[in-house]
Scaffold this motif. Structure first.
Motif, PDB file in Angstrom:
ATOM      1  N   LYS A  13       0.833  -1.200   0.000  1.00  7.31           N
ATOM      2  CA  LYS A  13       0.000   0.000   0.000  1.00  7.31           C
ATOM      3  C   LYS A  13       0.873   1.258   0.000  1.00  7.31           C
ATOM      4  O   LYS A  13       0.572   2.231  -0.688  1.00  7.31           O
TER       5      LYS A  13
ATOM      6  N   GLU B  53       2.200   1.976  -3.489  1.00 11.71           N
ATOM      7  CA  GLU B  53       1.180   2.616  -4.327  1.00 11.71           C
ATOM      8  C   GLU B  53       1.091   4.111  -4.022  1.00 11.71           C
ATOM      9  O   GLU B  53       0.960   4.929  -4.924  1.00 11.71           O
TER      10      GLU B  53
ATOM     11  N   LYS C 191       4.059   6.170  -5.467  1.00  6.10           N
ATOM     12  CA  LYS C 191       4.020   6.448  -6.912  1.00  6.10           C
ATOM     13  C   LYS C 191       3.481   7.841  -7.200  1.00  6.10           C
ATOM     14  O   LYS C 191       3.931   8.513  -8.108  1.00  6.10           O
TER      15      LYS C 191
END
Length: 67
Positions: A10, A13, A16
């Motif tokens: 998580k 993500e 990013k």
């Protein structure tokens, strides 16, 4: 107040879309805090110092700063 993330996937993500990531080493406790700054929130993930180098290689953040 930063949001603490327990899951590594998580956090990847979130990293990013982060503007920048900061790494703060805490030698006494043997941990490092990785902080990902997005437009709205600051997310924090804690990793052991032994695993830090491998984690930073996988981190998809645009800029990484050592604090």
């Amino acid at each position: 107040m930063p949001i603490f993330v327990n899951d590594e996937a998580k956090f990847m993500e979130i990293a990013k879309r982060a503007i920048e990531c900061r790494v703060k080493r805490i030698e006494k406790k043997g941990i490092a805090k990785i902080k990902a700054r997005t437009k709205r929130y600051l997310y924090t993930y804690i990793v052991k110092l032994e695993e830090l180098d491998e984690f930073l290689k996988k981190l998809p953040c645009k800029t990484i700063k050592e604090v």
